[in-house]
Motif scaffolding. Structure first.
Motif, PDB file in Angstrom:
ATOM      1  N   LYS A  32      -0.883   3.057   3.793  1.00  0.00           N
ATOM      2  CA  LYS A  32       0.146   2.011   3.780  1.00  0.00           C
ATOM      3  C   LYS A  32       0.943   2.025   2.489  1.00  0.00           C
ATOM      4  O   LYS A  32       2.167   1.948   2.498  1.00  0.00           O
ATOM      5  N   PHE A  36       4.918   2.865   1.858  1.00  0.00           N
ATOM      6  CA  PHE A  36       5.796   1.887   1.224  1.00  0.00           C
ATOM      7  C   PHE A  36       6.451   2.479  -0.023  1.00  0.00           C
ATOM      8  O   PHE A  36       7.650   2.298  -0.265  1.00  0.00           O
ATOM      9  N   PHE A  48      13.868  -4.524  -3.336  1.00  0.00           N
ATOM     10  CA  PHE A  48      12.729  -5.029  -4.096  1.00  0.00           C
ATOM     11  C   PHE A  48      13.041  -5.067  -5.591  1.00  0.00           C
ATOM     12  O   PHE A  48      12.150  -5.144  -6.424  1.00  0.00           O
ATOM     13  N   VAL A  66       6.044  -4.504  -8.072  1.00  0.00           N
ATOM     14  CA  VAL A  66       6.145  -4.716  -6.625  1.00  0.00           C
ATOM     15  C   VAL A  66       4.816  -4.397  -5.937  1.00  0.00           C
ATOM     16  O   VAL A  66       4.359  -5.135  -5.063  1.00  0.00           O
ATOM     17  N   LEU A  67       4.181  -3.308  -6.346  1.00  0.00           N
ATOM     18  CA  LEU A  67       2.910  -2.931  -5.714  1.00  0.00           C
ATOM     19  C   LEU A  67       1.830  -3.973  -5.976  1.00  0.00           C
ATOM     20  O   LEU A  67       0.979  -4.234  -5.134  1.00  0.00           O
ATOM     21  N   GLU A  69       2.370  -7.269  -6.533  1.00  0.00           N
ATOM     22  CA  GLU A  69       2.695  -8.435  -5.717  1.00  0.00           C
ATOM     23  C   GLU A  69       2.284  -8.235  -4.277  1.00  0.00           C
ATOM     24  O   GLU A  69       1.742  -9.114  -3.622  1.00  0.00           O
ATOM     25  N   ARG A  70       2.582  -7.057  -3.772  1.00  0.00           N
ATOM     26  CA  ARG A  70       2.459  -6.807  -2.350  1.00  0.00           C
ATOM     27  C   ARG A  70       1.059  -6.353  -1.926  1.00  0.00           C
ATOM     28  O   ARG A  70       0.573  -6.735  -0.871  1.00  0.00           O
ATOM     29  N   TYR A  71       0.447  -5.562  -2.773  1.00  0.00           N
ATOM     30  CA  TYR A  71      -0.850  -4.987  -2.399  1.00  0.00           C
ATOM     31  C   TYR A  71      -1.982  -5.302  -3.383  1.00  0.00           C
ATOM     32  O   TYR A  71      -3.125  -4.905  -3.146  1.00  0.00           O
ATOM     33  N   VAL A 131       7.104  -1.080   6.977  1.00  0.00           N
ATOM     34  CA  VAL A 131       6.424  -2.352   6.754  1.00  0.00           C
ATOM     35  C   VAL A 131       4.964  -2.271   7.206  1.00  0.00           C
ATOM     36  O   VAL A 131       4.657  -1.563   8.119  1.00  0.00           O
TER      37      VAL A 131
END
Ligand SMILES: [Zn+2]
Length: 131
Positions: A32, A36, A48, A66-67, A69-71, A131
């Motif tokens: 994933k 991304f 982003f 970003v990584l 925050e997201r993962y 996504v």
């Protein structure tokens, strides 16, 4: 395959030799995140807040923000993804990271190393695929 790090064996993919290494990313999450990462470096970094320059480079710090925050992952995770990527899609240099090929945004990777990839690998795609 999973990727991780071991005190004795170092960074590994799959299982380390001694079997005691710590998995940092299981194969599912690794897949994933790589997908991304390809997306933000090749296609939609702007969405982003990531600036990709004309040679395809983005600041590692921006990508990590970003990584995270997201993962919920950090620098070591990113390094493992880059290092063990089967197709060697990414490179990190001087605090910057880029995808070596496959952009839909206008970049010229031929200006430096890694630019000898045939044009047929280039294709456009949309954020929905990532996504
Ligand atoms: Zn080990």
């Amino acid at each position: 395959m999973d990727v991780g790090i071991c005190k004795r064996c170092g960074e590994f993919e799959g299982r380390c030799e001694c079997g005691k290494g710590r998995i940092l990313l299981n194969s599912e999450k690794r897949r994933k995140v790589s997908k991304f990462l390809s997306g933000i470096l090749r296609h939609f970094g702007e969405e982003f807040g990531i600036e990709v320059d004309e040679e395809g480079w983005a600041r590692v710090e921006d990508v990590l923000r970003v990584l995270k925050e997201r993962y919920g992952i950090g620098r070591k995770h990113l390094e493992l993804i880059v290092k063990f990527d089967k197709k060697e899609r990414f490179e990190i240099r001087n605090g910057k990271i880029r995808a070596k090929y496959g952009h839909s945004i206008a970049v010229n990777t031929a200006w430096s190393e890694g630019g000898d990839i045939p044009a047929k690998l280039y294709h456009a795609t949309s954020p929905e695929n990532f996504v």
